[in-house]
Every structure is written in C-alpha cells, then in structure tokens.
Write a protein that holds these residues in place. Structure first.
Motif, PDB file in Angstrom:
ATOM      1  N   GLY A   1       0.777  -1.237   0.000  1.00  0.00           N
ATOM      2  CA  GLY A   1       0.000   0.000   0.000  1.00  0.00           C
ATOM      3  C   GLY A   1       0.806   1.282   0.000  1.00  0.00           C
ATOM      4  N   LEU A   2       2.139   1.197  -0.144  1.00  0.00           N
ATOM      5  CA  LEU A   2       2.964   2.411  -0.106  1.00  0.00           C
ATOM      6  C   LEU A   2       2.591   3.383  -1.223  1.00  0.00           C
ATOM      7  CD1 LEU A   2       6.537   1.017   0.707  1.00  0.00           C
ATOM      8  CD2 LEU A   2       4.972   2.225   2.249  1.00  0.00           C
ATOM      9  N   LYS A   3       2.369   2.863  -2.419  1.00  0.00           N
ATOM     10  CA  LYS A   3       2.051   3.732  -3.553  1.00  0.00           C
ATOM     11  C   LYS A   3       0.734   4.467  -3.322  1.00  0.00           C
ATOM     12  CE  LYS A   3       1.751   3.682  -8.607  1.00  0.00           C
ATOM     13  NZ  LYS A   3       1.863   2.813  -9.823  1.00  0.00           N
ATOM     14  N   THR A   4      -0.247   3.743  -2.833  1.00  0.00           N
ATOM     15  CA  THR A   4      -1.545   4.357  -2.567  1.00  0.00           C
ATOM     16  C   THR A   4      -1.440   5.417  -1.480  1.00  0.00           C
ATOM     17  OG1 THR A   4      -2.685   2.323  -3.204  1.00  0.00           O
ATOM     18  CG2 THR A   4      -3.927   3.895  -1.891  1.00  0.00           C
ATOM     19  N   LEU A   5      -0.745   5.095  -0.384  1.00  0.00           N
ATOM     20  CA  LEU A   5      -0.556   6.066   0.700  1.00  0.00           C
ATOM     21  C   LEU A   5       0.168   7.312   0.202  1.00  0.00           C
ATOM     22  CD1 LEU A   5       0.512   4.339   4.064  1.00  0.00           C
ATOM     23  CD2 LEU A   5      -1.602   5.570   3.554  1.00  0.00           C
ATOM     24  N   HIS A   6       1.217   7.097  -0.604  1.00  0.00           N
ATOM     25  CA  HIS A   6       2.014   8.200  -1.123  1.00  0.00           C
ATOM     26  C   HIS A   6       1.166   9.115  -2.000  1.00  0.00           C
ATOM     27  CE1 HIS A   6       5.896   9.612  -3.314  1.00  0.00           C
ATOM     28  NE2 HIS A   6       5.680  10.321  -2.228  1.00  0.00           N
ATOM     29  N   GLN A   7       0.355   8.532  -2.856  1.00  0.00           N
ATOM     30  CA  GLN A   7      -0.486   9.325  -3.749  1.00  0.00           C
ATOM     31  C   GLN A   7      -1.548  10.100  -2.978  1.00  0.00           C
ATOM     32  OE1 GLN A   7      -1.810   6.286  -6.520  1.00  0.00           O
ATOM     33  NE2 GLN A   7      -0.044   6.588  -7.872  1.00  0.00           N
ATOM     34  N   LYS A   8      -1.909   9.612  -1.803  1.00  0.00           N
ATOM     35  CA  LYS A   8      -2.856  10.331  -0.941  1.00  0.00           C
ATOM     36  C   LYS A   8      -2.176  11.447  -0.152  1.00  0.00           C
ATOM     37  CE  LYS A   8      -5.368   7.893   1.786  1.00  0.00           C
ATOM     38  NZ  LYS A   8      -5.752   6.812   2.749  1.00  0.00           N
ATOM     39  N   GLY A   9      -0.851  11.488  -0.201  1.00  0.00           N
ATOM     40  CA  GLY A   9      -0.111  12.479   0.575  1.00  0.00           C
ATOM     41  C   GLY A   9       0.046  12.099   2.028  1.00  0.00           C
ATOM     42  N   ALA A  10      -0.132  10.804   2.340  1.00  0.00           N
ATOM     43  CA  ALA A  10      -0.100  10.355   3.726  1.00  0.00           C
ATOM     44  C   ALA A  10       1.290   9.954   4.209  1.00  0.00           C
ATOM     45  CB  ALA A  10      -1.058   9.179   3.917  1.00  0.00           C
ATOM     46  N   ILE A  11       2.280   9.895   3.315  1.00  0.00           N
ATOM     47  CA  ILE A  11       3.648   9.571   3.725  1.00  0.00           C
ATOM     48  C   ILE A  11       4.447  10.857   3.832  1.00  0.00           C
ATOM     49  CG2 ILE A  11       5.754   8.280   3.213  1.00  0.00           C
ATOM     50  CD1 ILE A  11       4.147   6.302   1.641  1.00  0.00           C
ATOM     51  N   LYS A  12       5.058  11.074   4.983  1.00  0.00           N
ATOM     52  CA  LYS A  12       5.841  12.275   5.246  1.00  0.00           C
ATOM     53  C   LYS A  12       7.306  11.885   5.404  1.00  0.00           C
ATOM     54  CE  LYS A  12       1.746  14.047   5.520  1.00  0.00           C
ATOM     55  NZ  LYS A  12       1.163  14.789   4.376  1.00  0.00           N
ATOM     56  N   PHE A  13       8.181  12.532   4.648  1.00  0.00           N
ATOM     57  CA  PHE A  13       9.611  12.249   4.689  1.00  0.00           C
ATOM     58  C   PHE A  13      10.319  13.374   5.443  1.00  0.00           C
ATOM     59  CE2 PHE A  13       7.873  10.313   0.869  1.00  0.00           C
ATOM     60  CZ  PHE A  13       8.354   9.013   0.939  1.00  0.00           C
ATOM     61  N   LEU A  14      10.908  13.030   6.590  1.00  0.00           N
ATOM     62  CA  LEU A  14      11.590  14.013   7.419  1.00  0.00           C
ATOM     63  C   LEU A  14      13.058  13.628   7.579  1.00  0.00           C
ATOM     64  CD1 LEU A  14       8.974  14.425  10.317  1.00  0.00           C
ATOM     65  CD2 LEU A  14       9.061  15.651   8.136  1.00  0.00           C
ATOM     66  N   THR A  15      13.882  14.610   7.911  1.00  0.00           N
ATOM     67  CA  THR A  15      15.297  14.350   8.191  1.00  0.00           C
ATOM     68  C   THR A  15      15.692  15.006   9.507  1.00  0.00           C
ATOM     69  OG1 THR A  15      16.028  16.310   6.958  1.00  0.00           O
ATOM     70  CG2 THR A  15      15.937  14.214   5.742  1.00  0.00           C
ATOM     71  N   LEU A  16      16.654  14.398  10.172  1.00  0.00           N
ATOM     72  CA  LEU A  16      17.319  15.002  11.321  1.00  0.00           C
ATOM     73  C   LEU A  16      18.798  15.097  10.980  1.00  0.00           C
ATOM     74  CD1 LEU A  16      15.630  13.315  14.429  1.00  0.00           C
ATOM     75  CD2 LEU A  16      15.327  15.650  13.587  1.00  0.00           C
ATOM     76  N   PRO A  17      19.489  16.142  11.419  1.00  0.00           N
ATOM     77  CA  PRO A  17      20.861  16.398  10.960  1.00  0.00           C
ATOM     78  C   PRO A  17      21.930  15.493  11.546  1.00  0.00           C
ATOM     79  CG  PRO A  17      20.205  18.039  12.579  1.00  0.00           C
ATOM     80  CD  PRO A  17      18.979  17.223  12.277  1.00  0.00           C
ATOM     81  N   GLY A  18      21.638  14.793  12.640  1.00  0.00           N
ATOM     82  CA  GLY A  18      22.678  14.073  13.356  1.00  0.00           C
ATOM     83  C   GLY A  18      22.955  12.663  12.869  1.00  0.00           C
ATOM     84  N   ARG A  19      23.687  11.912  13.731  1.00  0.00           N
ATOM     85  CA  ARG A  19      23.999  10.523  13.471  1.00  0.00           C
ATOM     86  C   ARG A  19      22.828   9.635  13.887  1.00  0.00           C
ATOM     87  NH1 ARG A  19      29.544   9.282  13.283  1.00  0.00           N
ATOM     88  NH2 ARG A  19      29.382   7.594  14.796  1.00  0.00           N
ATOM     89  N   HIS A  20      22.992   8.345  13.696  1.00  0.00           N
ATOM     90  CA  HIS A  20      21.922   7.385  13.942  1.00  0.00           C
ATOM     91  C   HIS A  20      21.328   7.522  15.346  1.00  0.00           C
ATOM     92  CE1 HIS A  20      19.646   3.723  13.327  1.00  0.00           C
ATOM     93  NE2 HIS A  20      20.142   3.203  14.438  1.00  0.00           N
ATOM     94  N   THR A  21      20.034   7.742  15.421  1.00  0.00           N
ATOM     95  CA  THR A  21      19.255   7.906  16.652  1.00  0.00           C
ATOM     96  C   THR A  21      19.839   8.967  17.591  1.00  0.00           C
ATOM     97  OG1 THR A  21      20.342   6.117  17.908  1.00  0.00           O
ATOM     98  CG2 THR A  21      18.454   5.515  16.518  1.00  0.00           C
ATOM     99  N   ALA A  22      20.437  10.003  17.007  1.00  0.00           N
ATOM    100  CA  ALA A  22      20.962  11.117  17.805  1.00  0.00           C
ATOM    101  C   ALA A  22      20.088  12.338  17.552  1.00  0.00           C
ATOM    102  CB  ALA A  22      22.410  11.412  17.429  1.00  0.00           C
ATOM    103  N   TRP A  23      19.551  12.885  18.617  1.00  0.00           N
ATOM    104  CA  TRP A  23      18.702  14.064  18.483  1.00  0.00           C
ATOM    105  C   TRP A  23      18.845  14.939  19.713  1.00  0.00           C
ATOM    106  CZ3 TRP A  23      16.156   9.132  18.059  1.00  0.00           C
ATOM    107  CH2 TRP A  23      15.822   8.568  19.290  1.00  0.00           C
TER     108      TRP A  23
END
Length: 293
Positions: free
Chosen positions: A254-276
C-alpha cells in the motif's frame, strides 16, 4: 462593532486548533532499538517528551530483558511479544500511535501489519528504521559485533539460522534478491514479497492517517541509509528511492496508494543514527500531534 466578529473569528481559530490537536492526542506505543532498553535514560527521556508534548499516555513497550534480548531474540519472536504486551494494555484498546526507533521500527511495522490489535493504529513514525532491510552492519570493532557480522554475511541465508541474531530477520543481500525473498522469514513476509500474498497487510497499512519516515543525515549504522525511507540499493550499491522499489511499484503493502494520498511524510534530522537534541525531539512530538490529512 468590529470587536464582535473579531472575537468570533479568534474563538473559531482556537476551536479549530484544539480540534486538530485533540485529533492527534492518541496514546503512544514506543519500541526501542538494538542495544537499548525501556529503562535506559535515552528511552525514558523519549517517553517523557512525547507524553508531555501530546498530553497523553506514552509507553515504551519492553521485550524480554531489553538490551540482551534486542540482539539475541529472533525479531519475529520480539514482535509477537510486543503484540501481546500491547494488547494487555487497555490504553491501546482504542486508536493509538506507534513509534519505532531503529530496529524497533520493524517491530512497529509488525504491529501495524500483522498484530491482531484490539485497537487501531492511526499513525506510525519510524526513526532511522531499516524498513526495507539492512545490508551492512556498522557496529564497531567489538568481539560481539564481529561475531554477529560473520554470522550475517555467511550463514543468514539459511532460514533455520536467521533466529541466531535479531538482525538476521531483516538482513537483505543486495546481490541476491531472489534468495532474500525465498528464505527470509520476517522482512520478505512484511514486504508481502512471498508467493502467497496477504491482502490484509496492505489493508491495514492503508488504515493509517500518516506514515512518518525520519532519516538521519549522518547515518552510519543503517546501510543503505535509504532503507529509512523504504528505499534500498542495487548490486553496485547505488541508492534506490522508494518509488523505484518493487514494493512501491506493485503496491504490495500500500505504499504507492498512501504516497499518492499524501499520507507519507519524509523528514530528516541532521545528526547521526538515533541522535537528536531535546528541541528536535519536541518538534517531532509536535509534528506527530498536529499532522492530519
């Protein structure tokens, strides 16, 4: 008098803001990653931040003894235990949110796709999760790490040995994709890549209001890094975006369907793995609380 319509307008805005915030105030189930436990300072800080920000119940759900079990227990068994513990908590008998950190994101996927939950998962957030598998284990030079790396690189394609370490369940050889789909006893099943397709996995993912994928810009533990956004890598280790994977193009889960609905949000954090930082964690919590379709 201009004050009357102005006051009405402000009250309306407050009502809308409150309604949006209330919609996002679901109980939060959190699953930690490898080399961690719910009792750790890091996990407790995470739970406290999300709980206080969304003004609702937040719980880190432990599996086994935490630290040791996160490595040594089969990821499938970890996920089954997580499902059982989740259902025993009445706070999750309604609508709720799942957050997975690193390996915990795959346990979170299991909850969304396969767990016979009493309640309903409305949002799923993955932080640095190897959602589409792992090809290299970059965990350092310790004896434990070297042993696990040897196991993964040499014998993990034997199904009966995938339970030796948790990572075996989502190890994915970029040079032998056919073997991955044939012998994988966890990830290929979650990805619906087995010959016997499970429409229920797709239906359950499509129930999500939001799928929030967080990638760390200085990622070092998850390889390929694009796995955090449901991507992967080809035989020459070129990064592949989610849209160019089989799961997306055939819409297996269902990734394609979710993506086309705008339901997938892509975020980034600037640090290393699991560092916030605490500020970044608060921003993620606010984002999760307010986001809606």
């Amino acid at each position: 008098d201009l004050m009357v319509p102005l006051i009405k307008h402000l009250l309306l805005l407050c009502f809308i803001a409150s309604a949006i915030a209330a919609k996002g105030r679901y109980p939060v189930a959190i699953f930690h990653g490898i080399n961690d436990s719910c009792d750790s300072e890091k996990s407790q800080a995470f739970v406290n931040r999300f709980g206080s920000t969304v003004e609702n119940y937040a719980r880190c759900i432990e599996i086994g003894d935490g630290y040791q079990s996160s490595w040594s227990l089969d990821i499938y068994k970890q996920s089954e235990q997580a499902c059982q513990t989740l259902n025993e908590d009445k706070n999750f008998h309604g609508e709720f949110v799942v957050i997975g950190i690193s390996q915990g994101s795959l346990i979170g996927r299991y909850i969304v796709e396969r767990c016979n939950t009493i309640g309903t998962v409305k949002k799923f957030m993955s932080l640095g999760g190897p959602l589409n598998g792992l090809y290299k284990l970059q965990c350092g030079q310790s004896e434990e790490c070297q042993l696990i790396t040897y196991v993964l690189e040499n014998i993990v394609n034997q199904p009966e040995l995938q339970s030796v370490v948790s990572v075996g369940g989502f190890w994915r050889d970029i040079k032998d994709s056919d073997s991955n789909e044939r012998v994988s006893n966890f990830l290929a099943e979650l990805n619906n890549e087995k010959p016997n397709k499970q429409e229920s996995y797709r239906e359950r993912i499509l129930q999500l209001e939001s799928l929030i994928l967080v990638k760390f810009l200085q990622e070092y533990a998850i390889y390929p890094p694009s796995s955090a956004w449901f991507g992967y890598a080809d035989e020459k280790e070129n990064q592949i975006d989610m849209e160019n994977t089989r799961q997306y193009q055939e819409d297996l889960i269902g990734l394609k369907t979710l993506h086309q609905k705008g339901a997938i949000k892509f975020l980034t954090l600037p640090g290393r793995h699991t560092a916030w930082t605490d500020d970044e964690l608060q921003q993620l919590a606010l984002y999760l609380s307010l986001i809606h379709i």
